[in-house]
Design an enzyme around this catalytic site. Structure first.
Site, mmCIF file in Angstrom:
data_model
loop_
_atom_site.group_PDB
_atom_site.id
_atom_site.type_symbol
_atom_site.label_atom_id
_atom_site.label_comp_id
_atom_site.label_asym_id
_atom_site.label_seq_id
_atom_site.Cartn_x
_atom_site.Cartn_y
_atom_site.Cartn_z
ATOM 1 N N ARG A 77 33.266 37.422 48.543
ATOM 2 C CA ARG A 77 34.427 37.978 47.842
ATOM 3 C C ARG A 77 34.008 39.192 47.009
ATOM 4 O O ARG A 77 34.764 40.148 46.845
ATOM 5 C CB ARG A 77 35.092 36.902 46.976
ATOM 6 C CG ARG A 77 36.445 37.348 46.425
ATOM 7 C CD ARG A 77 37.198 36.216 45.752
ATOM 8 N NE ARG A 77 36.480 35.737 44.580
ATOM 9 C CZ ARG A 77 36.834 34.666 43.879
ATOM 10 N NH1 ARG A 77 37.887 33.955 44.237
ATOM 11 N NH2 ARG A 77 36.150 34.291 42.826
ATOM 12 N N LYS A 179 39.070 40.943 42.738
ATOM 13 C CA LYS A 179 38.692 40.536 41.375
ATOM 14 C C LYS A 179 38.177 41.756 40.613
ATOM 15 O O LYS A 179 36.974 41.925 40.417
ATOM 16 C CB LYS A 179 37.628 39.439 41.475
ATOM 17 C CG LYS A 179 37.639 38.502 40.285
ATOM 18 C CD LYS A 179 36.963 37.204 40.614
ATOM 19 C CE LYS A 179 36.681 36.380 39.373
ATOM 20 N NZ LYS A 179 37.851 36.110 38.552
ATOM 21 N N GLU A 215 51.007 33.791 40.231
ATOM 22 C CA GLU A 215 49.635 33.615 39.750
ATOM 23 C C GLU A 215 49.644 33.265 38.266
ATOM 24 O O GLU A 215 50.521 33.730 37.523
ATOM 25 C CB GLU A 215 48.892 34.947 39.985
ATOM 26 C CG GLU A 215 47.426 35.004 39.653
ATOM 27 C CD GLU A 215 46.509 34.405 40.716
ATOM 28 O OE1 GLU A 215 46.771 33.271 41.137
ATOM 29 O OE2 GLU A 215 45.526 35.069 41.097
#
Ligand code: PLP
Ligand code: COI
Length: 334
Positions: A77, A179, A215
């Protein structure tokens, strides 16, 4: 409810890992004691948000050994985030070896087994060097910090109250699924407002229609329907949570319940029996109520953690701390 989360704070550890990228390549990378960095005031990380990070934990097992959970997934990721921000990637094996080195060098900071405390590991990358124009930096720093931590929210026993934010966290085709620091900067103001009003955190709706739960500030939203199914939103602008991936697998293969990845409409919460926020820091935190448009919706499981989310919590933490068999090679014992 007063925001807790004081368990998730920084304590300086003995070592961190640092590696520099210059002239098109990474150096060897070293462990060092200093937890400060000196960078150009014109670093792209400072002006244009060229920064991304990861979060994972090291767990102390009952037998005293230490283990990581799904570190390879964090490595992959991280590459995805670096690519999205036009930064050089770190090879997966270099990332994993560096994380292992940091944890082993800080072995004495990994909390003892039994209190659910862990060593939180924070790898990150920043664009540095003298830059002015809007373009990717030519130099980068990859740094892995770590710190012993407790619970991010108040722990799993007591469901927390959340409120829907009026603000969007991410744009439909923006960076919500990566992220990057910028997402979190944008979520700070709504989060402060939520906490001032007595909520543990805020929930963001989908940025296109503002009708669907998307979220939590630093976690994915999950729920159990009244007919016993695991449900979690599918969206282009939420983070592909490694915790959520694990819970989906456990729900399906261990609890044998259906897993739905579909829209969760904020005006249709009545079909949900239990709700929660999941993530590395949040682990699995039950949500007791969601306030939206002046109305506070209580889930049936609002006083105590619900039975299915409790089972999932026990399963995932059981694997993470080495008490339960690891069915998918998620764990790396150091
Ligand atoms: N969503 C956001 C916005 C997060 O910051 C996090 C934390 O990392 C998560 C979800 C959960 O992801 P993971 O389970 O991989 O930690
Ligand atoms: C994590 O769960 O690792 C996170 O990144 C949460 C953090 C933003 C506090």
């Amino acid at each position: 409810m007063e925001m807790k989360g004081k368990g998730f704070t920084y304590t300086k550890t003995a070592y961190n890992y640092i590696s520099f990228y210059k002239d098109g390549k990474w150096d060897e990378g070293i462990l060092r004691e200093d937890d400060k960095i000196t960078i150009s005031s014109l670093s792209t990380a400072l002006h244009y948000g060229q920064e991304c990070f990861e979060g994972l934990k090291a767990y102390r097992r009952k037998d005293g050994r230490i283990q990581l959970f799904r570190v390879e997934d964090n490595a992959k990721r991280f590459q995805f985030s670096c690519e999205r921000l036009a930064m050089p990637v770190i090879p997966v094996d270099v990332f994993i070896e560096a994380v292992k080195k940091v944890v082993l060098a800080n072995e004495k900071f990994v909390p003892l087994y039994g209190k659910m405390d862990t060593l939180y590991i924070r790898p990150f990358m920043i664009g540095v060097g003298d830059n002015l124009g809007l373009r990717p930096a030519k130099e980068y720093i990859f740094n892995i910090m770590c710190s012993p931590v407790g619970a991010y929210f108040d722990g799993p026993a007591k469901p927390v109250d959340m409120v829907v934010s009026d603000y969007d966290r991410a744009a439909p085709n923006g960076t919500g699924h990566v992220k990057v620091g910028g997402n979190y900067a944008a979520s700070l103001y709504p989060q402060i407002r939520a906490r001032k009003e007595g909520f543990a955190d805020c929930i963001f709706l989908d940025p296109r229609s503002h009708t669907k739960i998307e979220e939590v500030g630093a976690a994915n939203f999950i729920a159990i329907t009244k007919d016993g199914k695991y449900i979690t939103p599918r969206s282009q602008s939420i983070l592909d949570s490694i915790t959520n991936r694990s819970l989906k697998w456990l729900a399906k293969h261990v609890l044998h319940i259906d897993v739905l990845e579909q829209d969760v409409y904020i005006n249709e919460l009545d079909h949900l029996a239990e709700a929660g926020a999941c993530g590395t820091a949040a682990v699995v935190t039950p949500i007791g109520s969601i306030t939206f448009g002046g109305h506070k919706h209580f889930f049936p499981a609002h006083e105590h953690i619900g039975p299915t989310i409790k089972k999932l919590y026990d399963l995932i933490t059981g694997i993470q701390f080495g008490d339960l068999e690891d069915p998918n090679h998620w764990v790396t014992i150091l």
